[in-house]
Each structure stands twice: as structure tokens, then as C-alpha cells.
Design a protein around this motif. Structure first.
Motif, short mmCIF file in Angstrom:
data_model
loop_
_atom_site.label_atom_id
_atom_site.label_comp_id
_atom_site.label_asym_id
_atom_site.label_seq_id
_atom_site.Cartn_x
_atom_site.Cartn_y
_atom_site.Cartn_z
N UNK A 120 -28.13 -8.80 -55.85
CA UNK A 120 -28.41 -10.20 -56.14
C UNK A 120 -29.11 -10.93 -55.01
N UNK A 121 -29.79 -11.99 -55.39
CA UNK A 121 -30.44 -12.88 -54.43
C UNK A 121 -29.50 -14.05 -54.13
N UNK A 122 -29.64 -14.61 -52.94
CA UNK A 122 -28.85 -15.79 -52.57
C UNK A 122 -29.62 -17.09 -52.82
N UNK A 123 -30.74 -17.01 -53.55
CA UNK A 123 -31.57 -18.20 -53.77
C UNK A 123 -30.81 -19.31 -54.49
N UNK A 124 -30.04 -18.95 -55.53
CA UNK A 124 -29.36 -19.98 -56.32
C UNK A 124 -28.34 -20.76 -55.49
N UNK A 173 -30.19 -23.00 -53.00
CA UNK A 173 -30.77 -24.21 -53.64
C UNK A 173 -29.68 -25.22 -53.95
N UNK A 174 -28.53 -24.72 -54.38
CA UNK A 174 -27.41 -25.61 -54.70
C UNK A 174 -27.05 -26.46 -53.48
N UNK A 175 -26.89 -25.83 -52.33
CA UNK A 175 -26.48 -26.57 -51.14
C UNK A 175 -27.61 -27.43 -50.58
N UNK A 199 -30.11 -24.95 -41.82
CA UNK A 199 -30.03 -23.49 -41.69
C UNK A 199 -28.66 -23.06 -41.19
N UNK A 200 -28.10 -23.80 -40.24
CA UNK A 200 -26.77 -23.46 -39.71
C UNK A 200 -25.71 -23.61 -40.79
N UNK A 201 -25.83 -24.66 -41.61
CA UNK A 201 -24.86 -24.86 -42.69
C UNK A 201 -24.97 -23.75 -43.73
N UNK A 202 -26.21 -23.39 -44.13
CA UNK A 202 -26.40 -22.36 -45.15
C UNK A 202 -25.88 -21.01 -44.69
N UNK A 205 -26.43 -22.04 -60.35
CA UNK A 205 -27.75 -22.11 -60.98
C UNK A 205 -27.74 -22.90 -62.29
N UNK A 206 -26.56 -23.07 -62.88
CA UNK A 206 -26.48 -23.80 -64.12
C UNK A 206 -26.42 -25.31 -63.90
N UNK A 207 -26.71 -26.09 -64.95
CA UNK A 207 -26.64 -27.56 -64.84
C UNK A 207 -25.20 -28.02 -64.78
N UNK A 208 -25.00 -29.19 -64.21
CA UNK A 208 -23.67 -29.78 -64.18
C UNK A 208 -23.24 -30.18 -65.59
N UNK A 209 -21.96 -30.12 -65.89
CA UNK A 209 -21.50 -30.51 -67.23
C UNK A 209 -21.92 -31.93 -67.56
N UNK A 210 -22.46 -32.09 -68.78
CA UNK A 210 -22.86 -33.42 -69.24
C UNK A 210 -24.07 -33.98 -68.53
#
Length: 312
Positions: free
Chosen positions: A132-136, A139-141, A155-158, A185-190
Motif C-alpha cells: 500500500x501507499x501512504x498517500x491517503x 493527504x488526510x493529515x 514533514x516532522x508531524x507526518x 480516503x473516504x468522505x466524512x459522514x454527512x
């Protein structure tokens, strides 16, 4: 050998114990130059071609591609060319082995799960690459952190927040990363926006950078307590935790500030599911769970509550 000291293609093939087709293949690709051609147009090779042909076969036995073999044969520094070629091939083989280990663990995950869970797991696995890739999660963070936060701080946080996929995962870790990918990677509920701490608004981008630098140190201190099963309590870890917020807010560490901070942090939306998955990914199979930023934050928040209650 003929009177001119050269071999025919068949003679060279016989000495090297290969087929004529093999010799012709390497000759046509420029790896095995001919010394000359006979009057009838047949290829002629010098005896030194035998050593070159044997070297070619040895390099090909290591699965080196033809361009790499060509460089080893013709570079002015063949030793360096060989080292580079072997290093490159080792990297490719390592990547392939890692991919195969992930595929094996994914197959075991499907094979060993209850039949009623297979459809869900297949959907989760099909949504991510292997390995797997860590892209998702990255991007979230990035979307969660304040805009214009210094790149070095991001970068330090990621590096701390985004777990690297294990090289040799077990099925549980494959499932954890698949769920982590789906979560980030999915949308937030609602259609709601992702929750952000109040500290991002109060401190701003540069203040948040100061905050996370201080939190990283406090989390490291708290992790030592977690590894020894020590209950949440005031001390250096909590003082560093509060100091990080106080510096980011440009406030003094007072009992009143600690009470307000405890209320603020208790009201924040939690990301427990994310950190639970990170714990699975960062802990060796069968080993004790490693502390995560989520678990150390919870320990520090409990320590803050204990401290506030004691001073009330």
C-alpha cells in the motif's frame, strides 16, 4: 581452430557449452562482438570471446538486464558498473519480495476470515495498492493541519502520524492498513468537514508548529510511562504537554490555564480509530502494543484531569 586462430560460431558455442542460438543472440545485441566474417559471410570469433561469453552468462544468471550487462562489459570501470548493477537489481528484487509478502498476507486474510466477512474485506483490499501507499493518510493529515504551517513542521508531524507499511505484514496488519486507507480516503459522514483542534484556530500556523514540536517531546516522555504501565500522573511529561500549549497560545502555565485546557481538550473530536489501527501496524505480531501519539495523548489528558482535580 582455423589457420587464422579464430573460431566459428559453432566452435565458440561448443567451447562454452551453449547453443549456437545463444551465441547469435548475444552477438546480435552487441554484447559479443565478432572478430571478422569469413568469405562466405560466417561469423568468426577470437578465443578471448569465450571468457566474455562466460561472463555474460554469469551476469545473466544473476538476472541482470541486458543494458546492465552491456555497461559491465564495456565501462572503463567494470567493477563499479558491476556494483551499481547488482545494487539496482537487489533493490528491484527486494521490492518484488515485499510485494509478494503483502500479497501472501492478503490472501491469508481472505482465506482465514469467516465467510460472512469476506465481501467486506475484498472491498477493502481492492481499494488499495499492494504494497500500500501512504498517500491517503498523508493527504488526510495535510488537510487537517493548519494551512501555511511551515513545511519542515508538517514533514516532522507526518513522519510520526503516518505509519510506514510493514515489510513483512501478517494478515491483521494488512487488514489494519486497508481500514486505515478507507478511513483516511473516504468522505466524512454527512459531508461534514474533518474535525480540527481548537488549538489550530487559536495558535495559527506558526503557533501550531511550536505546539507540535513541544507535543512530540511530551509524547516521548509519556510513552516511557505507558511502556511501564504507570498510571497517568503529573510530572515532567505533563509539564511539557501543558507548556507546549501555553507557548503556542502565548499564555502562562497557571492552574486556571490548566483547567481551561482540560475542558478544551475533553471537548475535541477524537481519532481513536485511527490510532488503534496505527498501533496494530507499528507493533510486531505477538508483541506488546507500542505507544502511539493517540495513546500518549490520552495518557497525558488523563494526567491533566488528575492534576486539575487535585488542585481544585
Amino acid at each position: 581452430m582455423s589457420h587464422d586462430g579464430l573460431w566459428s560460431i559453432g566452435e565458440l558455442a561448443e567451447h562454452a557449452d551453449v547453443t549456437v542460438k545463444t551465441v547469435r543472440f548475444y552477438s546480435d545485441r552487441g554484447l559479443l562482438p565478432e572478430a571478422s566474417r569469413s568469405t562466405g559471410g560466417h561469423r568468426r570469433y577470437a578465443p578471448a570471446s569465450l571468457d566474455r561469453l562466460r561472463l555474460i552468462r554469469s551476469l545473466r544468471a544473476l538476472d541482470l538486464p541486458l543494458p546492465a550487462v552491456h555497461r559491465v562489459l564495456d565501462e572503463q570501470d567494470p567493477g563499479r558498473a558491476l556494483e551499481d548493477a547488482v545494487a539496482g537489481r537487489l533493490s528491484e528484487v527486494g521490492s518484488r519480495l515485499r510485494e509478494l509478502r503483502w500479497r501472501e498476507a492478503a490472501l491469508r486474510l481472505v482465506q482465514e476470515c469467516p465467510p460472512e466477512e469476506r465481501a467486506e474485506r475484498l472491498l477493502l483490499l481492492g481499494a488499495m495498492t499492494t504494497p500500500p501507499s501512504t498517500d491517503a493518510p498523508a493527504r488526510f493529515w495535510r488537510a487537517w493541519l493548519p494551512a501555511r504551517m511551515p513545511a519542515r513542521s508538517v514533514a516532522a508531524f507526518l513522519e510520526v502520524a503516518v505509519p510506514a507499511p510493514p515489510d513483512d505484514p501478517d494478515p491483521a496488519q494488512v487488514l489494519a492498513f486497508a481500514r486505515l486507507h478507507a478511513l483516511t480516503s473516504g468522505p466524512c459522514p454527512g459531508g461534514a468537514r474533518r474535525p480540527r483542534p481548537e488549538a489550530h484556530r487559536v495558535a495559527g500556523a506558526r503557533g501550531a508548529a511550536v505546539l507540535y514540536a513541544g507535543l512530540a517531546e511530551a509524547y516521548e516522555l509519556a510513552a516511557a510511562h505507558l511502556r511501564h504501565d504507570r498510571p497517568p500522573r503529573p510530572g515532567d511529561a505533563l509539564d511539557g504537554f501543558v507548556a507546549a500549549y501555553a507557548q503556542a497560545y502565548d499564555r502562562r502555565d497557571t492552574p486556571g490555564f490548566r483547567r481551561a485546557l482540560a475542558r478544551e481538550l475533553a471537548a475535541e473530536a477524537r481519532l481513536d480509530a485511527y490510532w488503534d489501527l496505527v498501533s496494530v501496524l507499528t507493533t510486531a505480531p505477538g508483541a506488546r502494543p507500542e505507544p502511539t501519539p493517540g495513546s500518549t495523548h490520552d495518557w497525558l489528558l488523563a494526567a491533566l484531569d488528575t492534576d486539575v482535580t487535585a488542585t481544585a
